[in-house]
Write an enzyme that holds these catalytic residues in place. Structure first.
Site, short mmCIF file in Angstrom:
data_model
loop_
_atom_site.label_atom_id
_atom_site.label_comp_id
_atom_site.label_asym_id
_atom_site.label_seq_id
_atom_site.Cartn_x
_atom_site.Cartn_y
_atom_site.Cartn_z
N HIS A 155 88.56 12.56 81.09
CA HIS A 155 89.17 11.24 80.43
C HIS A 155 90.19 10.58 81.56
CE1 HIS A 155 87.78 12.75 76.35
NE2 HIS A 155 88.00 14.05 77.23
N HIS A 212 84.98 7.78 81.23
CA HIS A 212 84.93 9.35 81.17
C HIS A 212 83.87 9.89 82.23
CE1 HIS A 212 85.83 8.41 77.07
NE2 HIS A 212 86.56 9.37 77.03
N CYS A 249 85.78 8.28 73.16
CA CYS A 249 85.21 9.75 73.81
C CYS A 249 83.86 9.91 73.03
CB CYS A 249 86.36 10.64 73.62
SG CYS A 249 87.72 10.28 73.94
N ARG A 281 94.00 1.91 65.38
CA ARG A 281 94.65 3.02 65.02
C ARG A 281 95.73 2.64 63.76
NH1 ARG A 281 95.89 6.18 70.65
NH2 ARG A 281 93.53 6.33 71.31
N GLN A 288 91.24 -0.72 75.31
CA GLN A 288 91.46 0.24 76.22
C GLN A 288 90.58 0.11 77.51
OE1 GLN A 288 92.77 4.30 75.44
NE2 GLN A 288 91.74 4.13 73.58
N LYS A 341 96.77 16.79 80.20
CA LYS A 341 96.65 15.73 81.07
C LYS A 341 97.65 15.48 82.10
CE LYS A 341 98.86 13.20 76.88
NZ LYS A 341 98.67 11.89 76.34
N ASP A 344 89.07 2.20 79.72
CA ASP A 344 88.74 3.57 79.16
C ASP A 344 87.55 4.16 79.90
OD1 ASP A 344 89.18 6.11 78.18
OD2 ASP A 344 87.88 5.64 76.21
#
Length: 585
Positions: free
Chosen positions: A456, A326, A275, A304, A322, A410, A324
């Site tokens: 997201h 946005h 992000c 992580r 990911q 979410k 991912d």
């Protein structure tokens, strides 16, 4: 799978059986001290300090034998009420129980006794240990005391208990099924991925077969995104700590990140998510209200620092990738963009045959607001907007407090796996907070600079977890379009048929299929069995007839039937199956 946590009777029975386990361990290991023995999703466990001794697989049958003796003896389980002072005196030689007791409020404390064993416990329990006789110890592991890696490692023993022998046997059969579907086992057998301690715990290495699957999944989702107006980007896998302080991750997510690296008087960290990079990328350009929505997407590597005890193959690792994105949009575009993402998720699930899923609206825990940033007004606004969009879409959903991201609510899509697990595969998040923190703007129709809203979203989620899910769903029998090797060519006799086999392989590769020629000096039956074990969708067995007539004889994985067709007919068959993303073969 059985609901040990929510079935009251099953919960009570399994907690009582945990006490039987502890009593048996105390008989066999008099020095044993006990921490906690809760009921969990897979049954029950007990954390035990055995001093210098360590439990092995050979010890479980001995403990089971002692547990059966205890159950056969049939002692009643008796509840006692004692004061805190009395409890401290009774368990004065067990520092783990003392720690639990000191954490309790003053007043009445309950213990439970069964024969020569007494345990600190809230209860409730079944009347007699005789009711715990239908049990099985499943596995053992190490576990840090209180889950803190700075504490001592205790021995954790897992088990299950059922009211009847038949229910136990049915459950054990499901566990065997789970072993067959375990993605860690399948990943090793099929050459998908590997781990090595010298590389690092939780850091998967993708072997050629696995890389092929990942590559195909990446192309699949990127093509769908391109059709919907997404633009793909690439950002670095680490960032300055200042970036994460600005985004709020440093304050709210630091414990889940790898430690910072000091370089050139600056601190850098491996990114846990993408992000912040995408916020900076959006901010680098001036945007008009006519430009929005801006849809940025990335297949991004993230890191992580998961606890070692939580690592589960590629389902939960320390390095993952990911799918991912946005979406930067105007407030009046939220509903439509949200719906577009939801429709994309449903389109993908149709391709993969996912049918058993539900929508979870994940909200902030109002009693633990320090976990989140932002003000109440923005939280209520964003939560209500998601709720209204879901109602407009006329889809069933349920709400779950405490499951929101720290920056916004979410929608999580919870998919039921073949093993009965509830797995979050896809997510859509609404965020007013990061645009505020990064001071993002666009110029509205009045010429004023105003804040965009960020959505997201992750469709496949983590590619790693998605592959794990697919392996377990299909038992490794991936559909033709995803299979690392789509066709295995097997010449009957090398001296007579290998040249024709090579011709067929060359033509299939020219037609863009992934194909191998098994021309090893092994018996025909052995090579056919090998192809079956590798779960290759099609095997072509080529002998005299095929060579002389320019045909191929194919056999589908899992079938004994053989079919002879022209080469052109076989290619058409493959193309149709790939194009339709046929689920079974």
């Amino acid at each position: 799978m059985s609901d040990f946590l929510n079935d009251k009777d099953l919960n009570t029975l399994n907690h009582s059986c945990a006490h039987v386990l502890a009593q048996a361990v105390k008989h066999l290991y008099p020095q044993a001290k006990f921490w906690v023995g809760p009921v969990v999703e897979e049954g029950f466990y007990y954390d035990i300090d055995l001093g210098d001794q360590t439990i092995s697989d050979d010890d479980l049958p001995k403990i089971e034998k002692e547990m059966k003796k205890i159950c056969k003896d049939g002692k009643r389980i008796v509840r006692h009420e004692v004061s805190k002072e009395e409890a401290l005196e009774e368990f004065k030689d067990d520092e783990y129980k003392l720690d639990l007791i000191n954490g309790l409020e003053d007043g009445t404390i309950t213990t439970y006794s069964q024969g020569d064993f007494t345990d600190l416990c809230r209860g409730p329990h079944v009347e007699t240990v005789k009711l715990c006789k239908n049990f099985k110890l499943i596995k053992h592991s190490g576990a840090y005391w209180k889950g803190d890696k700075n504490n001592k490692v205790l021995q954790r023993i897992y088990g299950v208990c059922f009211p009847t022998k038949e229910e136990l046997e049915a459950h054990l059969q499901l566990l065997e099924e789970a072993k067959e579907r375990d993605h860690r086992r399948l990943g090793k057998e099929l050459g998908i991925f590997m781990f090595a301690d010298i590389v690092g715990k939780g850091l998967p290495m993708w072997l050629p077969n696995g890389f092929t699957v990942r590559h195909l999944l990446s192309d699949y989702i990127m093509n769908k995104e391109l059709e919907l107006g997404y633009e793909h980007v690439m950002t670095p896998s680490l960032g300055n700590v200042k970036l994460y302080k600005k985004s709020g991750h440093w304050a709210h997510y630091k414990d889940d990140m790898f430690p910072a690296m000091e370089l050139d008087d600056e601190a850098y960290v491996l990114r846990p998510m993408n992000c912040p990079h995408h916020m900076v990328m959006y901010k680098s350009t001036l945007h008009s209200y006519r430009d929005l929505p801006v849809r940025i997407a990335e297949i991004a590597n993230d890191f992580r620092f998961e606890a070692s005890g939580a690592l589960t193959g590629i389902e939960r690792a320390r390095a993952f990738t990911q799918n991912d994105s946005h979406i930067f949009c105007r407030p009046d575009q939220i509903a439509q963009e949200f719906k577009n993402v939801a429709h994309l998720i449903l389109d993908v699930y149709k391709d993969f045959g996912f049918k058993d899923y539900s929508f979870r609206l994940s909200l902030r825990d109002k009693n633990n607001k320090e976990k989140y940033f932002g003000n109440d007004e923005l939280w209520e606004k964003s939560e209500n907007e998601l709720r209204e969009v879901l109602k407009e879409m006329n889809v069933e959903f349920y709400e779950a407090e405490g499951e929101a991201a720290f920056y916004g609510p979410k929608l999580d899509v919870q998919v039921k796996s073949a093993l009965g697990h509830d797995v979050t595969l896809s997510t859509i998040q609404l965020d007013y907070q990061l645009p505020e923190r990064f001071e993002l703007t666009y110029v509205d129709e009045n010429g004023d600079k105003v804040r965009p809203v960020v959505i997201h979203r992750a469709i496949l989620g983590s590619l790693d977890r998605f592959v794990a899910f697919l392996l377990e769903e299909t038992k490794g029998n991936l559909p033709l379009w995803l299979a690392p090797t789509q066709v295995q060519v097997i010449p009957v006799k090398l001296e007579y048929h290998d040249e024709y086999a090579k011709e067929v392989v060359a033509k299939l590769r020219k037609a863009h299929f992934r194909v191998n020629n098994d021309n090893r000096d092994e018996k025909l039956g052995y090579r056919i069995r090998e192809a079956q074990l590798k779960k290759i969708p099609y095997q072509l067995v080529l002998g005299d007839n095929e060579r002389d007539n320019g045909t191929v004889t194919y056999r589908k994985h899992g079938e004994k039937k053989q079919t002879t067709v022209t080469f052109e007919e076989f290619v058409e068959l493959l193309n149709t199956e790939v194009e339709n993303k046929t689920l079974s073969h």
